[in-house]
Design an enzyme around this catalytic site. Structure first.
Site, PDB file in Angstrom:
ATOM      1  N   LYS A 109       0.804  -1.220   0.000  1.00  0.00           N
ATOM      2  CA  LYS A 109       0.000   0.000   0.000  1.00  0.00           C
ATOM      3  C   LYS A 109       0.839   1.274   0.000  1.00  0.00           C
ATOM      4  CE  LYS A 109      -4.443  -1.729   1.335  1.00  0.00           C
ATOM      5  NZ  LYS A 109      -5.492  -1.912   2.334  1.00  0.00           N
TER       6      LYS A 109
ATOM      7  N   ARG B 282      -3.935 -10.184   4.356  1.00  0.00           N
ATOM      8  CA  ARG B 282      -4.313 -10.075   2.941  1.00  0.00           C
ATOM      9  C   ARG B 282      -3.095  -9.541   2.179  1.00  0.00           C
ATOM     10  NH1 ARG B 282      -6.178  -6.241  -0.571  1.00  0.00           N
ATOM     11  NH2 ARG B 282      -7.670  -6.947  -2.137  1.00  0.00           N
TER      12      ARG B 282
HETATM   13  C1  8Y7 Z   1      -8.182  -4.181   1.615  1.00  0.00           C
HETATM   14  C2  8Y7 Z   1      -9.253  -4.920   1.083  1.00  0.00           C
HETATM   15  C3  8Y7 Z   1      -8.307  -3.759  -0.508  1.00  0.00           C
HETATM   16  C4  8Y7 Z   1      -7.925  -4.293   2.997  1.00  0.00           C
HETATM   17  C5  8Y7 Z   1      -9.777  -5.827   3.140  1.00  0.00           C
HETATM   18  C6  8Y7 Z   1      -5.371  -2.701  -1.988  1.00  0.00           C
HETATM   19  C7  8Y7 Z   1     -10.302  -5.186  -1.160  1.00  0.00           C
HETATM   20  C8  8Y7 Z   1      -6.658  -2.032  -1.957  1.00  0.00           C
HETATM   21  N1  8Y7 Z   1      -7.593  -3.479   0.592  1.00  0.00           N
HETATM   22  N2  8Y7 Z   1     -10.037  -5.732   1.834  1.00  0.00           N
HETATM   23  N3  8Y7 Z   1      -9.315  -4.641  -0.239  1.00  0.00           N
HETATM   24  N4  8Y7 Z   1      -8.747  -5.117   3.730  1.00  0.00           N
HETATM   25  N5  8Y7 Z   1     -10.522  -6.613   3.923  1.00  0.00           N
HETATM   26  O1  8Y7 Z   1      -4.362  -1.928  -2.077  1.00  0.00           O
HETATM   27  O2  8Y7 Z   1      -7.031  -3.655   3.580  1.00  0.00           O
HETATM   28  O3  8Y7 Z   1      -5.243  -3.931  -1.937  1.00  0.00           O
HETATM   29  S1  8Y7 Z   1      -8.050  -3.119  -2.123  1.00  0.00           S
END
Ligand code: 8Y7
Length: 286
Positions: free
Chosen positions: A231, A266
């Site tokens: 990020k 994640r």
């Molecule tokens: C997150 C996410 C994204 C996160 C959860 C990226 C879909 C942006 N970030 N879902 N999604 N937590 N639960 O940079 O931090 O991956 S998208």
């Protein structure tokens, strides 16, 4: 085992036909099914690439795969319902038999229901089931639910994020969403919480949340998912503009998250994250 004494008992998380053992942190690998602007192969090529990526992530040790058809990065534009369904359903169908629970990254109730019907076991909603019909759609399934905090919307969230006490405010929000879920018939045992790193947060807010994860875990009483992978906040801290150059920063921040009580990570970089988890486990077991 030397788990954080105040963190909720790592009892199995009901997740569709799976029971996820959270005794060790689980790795959720990211699959973006968004058109490849460098290829003109169309939907079939995008589907094939996403499925191949998913199989590679499983091979590398992913415990869960998170499949998304709409980018929620800062400034990203919404995708129409039928287009999102066209992107994600073939990927869910193709990967549902691979023995790893699938997560559907969506805020649209129709996509939640269709993806779970096609074999997904977890609903990952960056709007924490606040869209009309989302609570009802999730309640009609047996999927686990990840409730994420965001201030604003993906279009506006990084304009001027502002909090009094970011850890307290995120905790209060997540507790309210857990209550809304329970009122809608979604048992709290199915719920995972997420502070939403990068979603309406400055660098200082993200750092405060990472330091305060334990408070969020104790305050909500639920397993916590941390998404820091590649990020912008890590780019600002390290001065790495290219997300692909943020792997080491991603693993470092994921380790801090685990040490502060995160139970699901994640991530884009499954092999590097798995090595980190193994090192953490070796220290836990000693
Ligand atoms: C997150 C996410 C994204 C996160 C959860 C990226 C879909 C942006 N970030 N879902 N999604 N937590 N639960 O940079 O931090 O991956 S998208």
């Amino acid at each position: 085992m030397m788990t954080c004494p105040d963190s909720p008992l790592p009892s199995p998380l009901p997740c569709g036909r799976y029971r996820l053992d959270l005794a060790r942190p689980l790795i959720m690998g990211i699959i973006n099914v968004t058109p490849d602007s460098f290829s003109d192969g169309g939907l079939l090529a995008d589907t094939a690439a996403a499925v191949a990526h998913g199989l590679a992530l499983i091979e590398a040790g992913a415990d869960i795969l998170d499949i998304g058809g709409e980018s929620t990065r800062p400034g990203a534009q919404p995708v129409p319902l039928d287009e999102e369904l066209r992107r994600v359903l073939p990927v869910v169908e193709a990967l549902a038999g691979e023995g790893v629970p699938l997560s559907i990254d969506t805020y649209k109730p129709e996509v939640m229901f269709a993806a779970v019907s096609a074999g997904a076991s977890l609903i990952n909603d960056v709007f924490a089931l606040q869209q009309p019909g989302a609570l009802e759609a999730a309640a009609a399934t047996d999927a686990a639910v990840c409730l994420m905090h965001m201030q604003g919307t993906p279009q506006t969230m990084q304009a001027d994020p502002s909090y009094g006490d970011v850890v307290a405010e995120v905790t209060t929000f997540l507790k309210a969403r857990i209550a809304a879920c329970e009122a809608a018939g979604i048992a709290r045992e199915r719920i995972v919480v997420d502070p939403g790193f990068g979603f309406g947060k400055t660098t200082a807010h993200n750092i405060a949340l990472l330091r305060g994860l334990g408070d969020i875990v104790r305050g909500t009483g639920r397993p916590l998912l941390a998404g820091l992978s590649r990020k912008s906040v890590l780019g600002r801290i390290t001065t790495r503009d290219d997300p692909a150059d943020r792997v080491a920063a991603s693993v470092a921040s994921a380790l801090v998250a685990v040490q502060n009580g995160a139970r699901v990570l994640r991530v884009h970089d499954v092999p590097a994250t798995l090595d980190m988890v193994r090192v953490w486990q070796a220290l836990e077991a000693a």
